[in-house]
Design a protein around this motif. Structure first.
Motif, PDB file in Angstrom:
ATOM      1  N   SER A  75       0.865  -1.178   0.000  1.00 48.58           N
ATOM      2  CA  SER A  75       0.000   0.000   0.000  1.00 48.58           C
ATOM      3  C   SER A  75       0.898   1.223   0.000  1.00 48.58           C
ATOM      4  O   SER A  75       1.818   1.329   0.820  1.00 48.58           O
ATOM      5  N   ILE A  76       0.643   2.125  -0.899  1.00 53.77           N
ATOM      6  CA  ILE A  76       1.475   3.323  -1.009  1.00 53.77           C
ATOM      7  C   ILE A  76       0.728   4.494  -0.377  1.00 53.77           C
ATOM      8  O   ILE A  76      -0.322   4.910  -0.851  1.00 53.77           O
ATOM      9  N   TRP A  77       1.275   5.019   0.706  1.00 56.34           N
ATOM     10  CA  TRP A  77       0.704   6.177   1.391  1.00 56.34           C
ATOM     11  C   TRP A  77       1.331   7.422   0.766  1.00 56.34           C
ATOM     12  O   TRP A  77       2.515   7.703   0.953  1.00 56.34           O
ATOM     13  N   ASP A  78       0.532   8.169   0.016  1.00 62.71           N
ATOM     14  CA  ASP A  78       1.011   9.333  -0.724  1.00 62.71           C
ATOM     15  C   ASP A  78       0.487  10.600  -0.053  1.00 62.71           C
ATOM     16  O   ASP A  78      -0.713  10.702   0.234  1.00 62.71           O
ATOM     17  N   TYR A  79       1.343  11.569   0.174  1.00 60.30           N
ATOM     18  CA  TYR A  79       0.938  12.784   0.877  1.00 60.30           C
ATOM     19  C   TYR A  79      -0.116  13.577   0.107  1.00 60.30           C
ATOM     20  O   TYR A  79      -0.806  14.431   0.671  1.00 60.30           O
ATOM     21  N   ARG A  80      -0.261  13.292  -1.176  1.00 63.90           N
ATOM     22  CA  ARG A  80      -1.252  14.003  -1.981  1.00 63.90           C
ATOM     23  C   ARG A  80      -2.626  13.340  -1.949  1.00 63.90           C
ATOM     24  O   ARG A  80      -3.600  13.882  -2.474  1.00 63.90           O
ATOM     25  N   ASP A  81      -2.732  12.177  -1.327  1.00 63.51           N
ATOM     26  CA  ASP A  81      -4.011  11.471  -1.266  1.00 63.51           C
ATOM     27  C   ASP A  81      -5.013  12.237  -0.408  1.00 63.51           C
ATOM     28  O   ASP A  81      -4.661  12.836   0.612  1.00 63.51           O
ATOM     29  N   GLN A 129      -4.541   5.524   3.507  1.00 62.77           N
ATOM     30  CA  GLN A 129      -4.751   4.185   2.963  1.00 62.77           C
ATOM     31  C   GLN A 129      -5.600   3.329   3.891  1.00 62.77           C
ATOM     32  O   GLN A 129      -6.251   2.373   3.453  1.00 62.77           O
TER      33      GLN A 129
END
Length: 762
Positions: free
Chosen positions: A188-194, A198
């Motif tokens: 799972s990729i936790w992206d600051y732009r999400d 997640q």
């Protein structure tokens, strides 16, 4: 026992081990039918249905004549009880109960989601299975059901008519394309732009979404999708929608604040009403669909938008009182709310802390305090008893109100919807009859007889179990039942206590004493709390196994006093306010000779558990403490997850923890608010209960405090129940915890023998 009166008051129908029972009220005779169990009553009091295997039995209660319909999958009475729909496997039949005439109105298979129109003479239903579901409409007088729509996305889900019966609301659902679905990944990729973490559930494109179509067919208006959601129940002409956001991030991210649109149900055209970053509360469409109303958080005023003219008006600029809850114990903004609208949208009723205001949504007439400021003048909260009935009332009609004064007395007030110079309660009693949101399971409003000015309602107090009373004037109440199980036990009394917390702040709490209280004795006292609970003064305390809290009645009956203080916490000062409130209450109560100041205990669950942990980290006044599922370390809590994977930032800064800022902006208040960082100062024996499956407060919070105290050699125990969460649901776990909690307090507050099973070292 499942029981119901027929609407003509001639029979009582009930399920029993002997089968379906029918009591004829005129002569008190009972007949049983062993074949039948579950039943459905029709309005009018004449007809009842029940299933026997795959056969539906229709029974005339007046003549006892029966009709059997084999192969019925489901059935449905209309509201008046004049029609019964019979849904067979391959057809739908309309049965006129006055003539007993049967008419087949559809030969479709897999018919489902039957619903009558409000006028009672038309129905809608679906047929087929996903993904080939069709929507149908039938009105009395038509030869058969008419096809309305057959969209690939039509969901096999409940249908709803608009109030004027001209529109049908239904759900659409996107068919999954398994070939193009992404394959499972272990990362799972936790992206600051999400937009979301997640760990949070994102909007699902395959969820059912609301759409609307005329009953005559035609253009479908799609009201919801992955980016848009309905705000409230739709009207006949309009609906309110908003964009889908991660709303809890809105206090720091303007892009996650909702915008609101008014959408036409006839053509789908939208008109933007509120645009982010403007923040509002109480956003709703008036029942007559003439206005949209909202409370503007920044301006702290109520506004309306007039749909016909497009004009926006401020309704409350001439009113000096506040409409927001200023003692809510958090930085969040909550209003006291909208009571409702009068007929034809003439006026809207708004609550302040105590009184009720009547506002003209068109702004032509000045606001009127219909309770004539009685509430503020007497510190009495006044609320509408039947808000759902306001929409049929006009300005000159009377309305029944319920009142709760500062001493927690409850009563009723009758006023005219206008100026009331002599507004005052009819009578106030030290009991609870009905008051909205007084407790989680509030006592219901009075029930009026259909053809007489007689009301049936509940009455209770701390010393009187809830029973039914009858009144015609809300001044004199005649008992209708008298069930008092507490008479078999040493029960309790409840006293409202006020004490000085500081020079400018007065505390309020409830002191519970045993019924056989002896002022010459000295009693141990357990303090239990959450936020503000003094409104429970006249609520009858139920006796139940503990799910993590304190069963007040049991402890008082067994020789304890229990004190429940209100906890008011200004933003950023939760810990110090909690400590100041409870310690000042201790000093005040310790002046009473019957209070044993050397035997004081603390107990709290969830936020109450945090309060317990904080108090013992800063006070040595207590001989024992029991905290359940309580936070103990605010840095980790702020950065953690809870409530279905949500970030704890909102709860920590703006919500219940109420720190007001992020820890990197003011680490000092997070240090001061973390009991585990003061573990070496804790000298009070502590029993904790917390479970790994807790989805609200991480289990690690209690583990952190336990391991710190264990390392320091402090008396501490942690009870963990397998498979349990934030509260205990399993009966055996509740029994076990109740016993251990009781014996823990008995050991430290009464000097009882140690409980050998609490620890293997005893």
């Amino acid at each position: 026992m499942d029981a119901a009166f027929t609407s003509d008051n001639q029979h009582l129908v009930f399920s029993s081990p002997q089968g379906l029972g029918i009591l004829k009220l005129r002569n008190n005779t009972i007949t049983y039918d062993k074949r039948l169990s579950n039943y459905t009553l029709a309005a009018g009091g004449k007809w009842i249905t029940a299933k026997v295997s795959d056969t539906l039995v229709l029974k005339d209660l007046h003549t006892t004549k029966e009709y059997a319909f084999k192969g019925v999958v489901s059935s449905l009475f209309n509201e008046s009880g004049s029609v019964l729909l019979l849904n067979f496997r391959d057809s739908l039949v309309w049965l006129n109960l006055a003539t007993m005439h049967l008419r087949k109105i559809s030969s479709r298979s897999n018919i489902d989601n039957l619903v009558f129109a409000h006028a009672d003479t038309a129905i809608a239903f679906t047929s087929g299975t996903q993904p080939d579901v069709q929507l149908h409409y039938f009105s009395n007088g038509m030869d058969s059901g008419r096809y309305v729509i057959n969209a690939p996305a039509l969901a096999n889900m409940p249908l709803q008519f608009s109030e004027d019966d001209q529109l049908l609301f239904f759900k659409t659902v996107k068919v999954r394309d398994k070939q193009h679905e992404s394959s499972y990944s272990k990362v799972s990729i936790w992206d600051y732009r999400d937009v979301r973490l997640q760990s949070q559930s994102a909007p699902d494109p395959y969820s059912p979404y609301t759409a609307v179509v005329p009953v005559s067919g035609g253009t479908v208006t799609y009201l919801e999708n992955i980016d848009t959601t309905l705000v409230s129940t739709s009207g006949n002409k309009y609906a309110l929608v908003s964009n889908v956001v991660n709303e809890e991030d809105g206090y720091w991210n303007d892009q996650q604040i909702r915008s609101y649109d008014l959408i036409s149900l006839s053509n789908g055209l939208k008109k933007n009403i509120i645009h982010a970053p403007q923040q509002v509360r109480d956003f709703q469409l008036s029942p007559g669909e003439l206005f949209v109303i909202w409370y503007d958080i920044t301006g702290q005023q109520y506004f309306t938008y007039e749909i016909a003219t497009g004009k926006t008006r401020c309704l409350t600029e001439s009113i000096t009182v506040s409409f927001i809850r200023e003692r809510i114990n958090r930085k969040e903004i909550f209003t006291y709310g909208i009571a409702g609208w009068l007929a034809n949208d003439q006026r809207v009723l708004i609550y302040d802390e105590y009184d009720i205001w009547m506002l003209d949504p068109s702004g032509q007439t000045a606001p009127v305090n219909i309770t004539n400021h009685y509430g503020h003048q007497h510190q009495t909260v006044v609320r509408v008893v039947y808000p759902h009935q306001l929409s049929i009332l006009s300005v000159s009609d009377s309305v029944l109100l319920t009142c709760l004064d500062r001493n927690k007395n409850n009563g009723f007030m009758s006023i005219t919807l206008g100026t009331n110079p002599a507004a005052a309660p009819i009578k106030m009693d030290p009991v609870v009859y009905h008051f909205p949101a007084l407790v989680v399971f509030e006592p219901p409003p009075p029930i009026k007889a259909r053809q007489a000015n007689i009301y049936l309602l509940q009455r209770q107090s701390a010393t009187q179990a809830p029973n039914l009373v009858i009144t015609t004037d809300f001044k004199t109440f005649s008992p209708f039942s008298d069930i008092q199980p507490q008479h078999n036990f040493n029960w309790l009394t409840a006293e409202l206590v006020h004490w000085p917390i500081s020079d400018s702040l007065t505390g309020t709490g409830i002191l519970y004493k045993p019924e056989n209280f002896d002022s010459t004795k000295r009693y141990p006292v357990i303090f239990t709390y959450y936020e503000e609970r003094s409104n429970e003064l006249n609520i009858f305390p139920h006796v139940r196994l503990s799910s993590g809290t304190l069963t007040i009645a049991w402890y008082v009956s067994n020789g304890y006093l229990v004190f429940v203080p209100d906890i008011y916490r200004p933003t950023g000062k939760s810990g110090t306010a909690i400590l100041q409130t409870v310690e000042s209450a201790v000093r005040f109560l310790s002046l009473r000779t019957y209070v044993n100041a050397a035997k004081l205990g603390l107990q709290g669950h969830s936020f109450g558990g945090y309060e317990t942990n904080y108090i013992i980290a800063h006070s040595n006044l207590f001989a024992a403490a029991q905290s359940s599922a309580g936070p103990a370390e605010l840095f980790g809590l702020h950065g953690g997850l809870g409530f279905s994977g949500r970030s704890y930032h909102f709860i920590s800064e703006v919500g219940q923890i109420n720190q007001g800022v992020a820890p990197w902006k003011n680490p000092t208040i997070y240090i001061d608010g973390s009991p585990v960082l003061f573990a070496d100062k804790i000298n009070t024996p502590l029993l904790m209960m917390h479970n790994k499956e807790d989805g609200a407060v991480p289990f690690s919070q209690s583990v952190a405090l336990f391991t710190a105290l264990r390392r320091l050699g402090k008396p501490v125990w942690l009870l963990e129940y397998k498979g349990e969460g934030h509260v205990l649901y399993d009966w055996e776990c509740q029994v076990d915890f109740t016993k251990r909690q009781e014996e823990f307090f008995g050991r430290y507050l009464k000097g009882d023998l140690p409980y050998t099973n609490l620890s293997k070292h005893n």
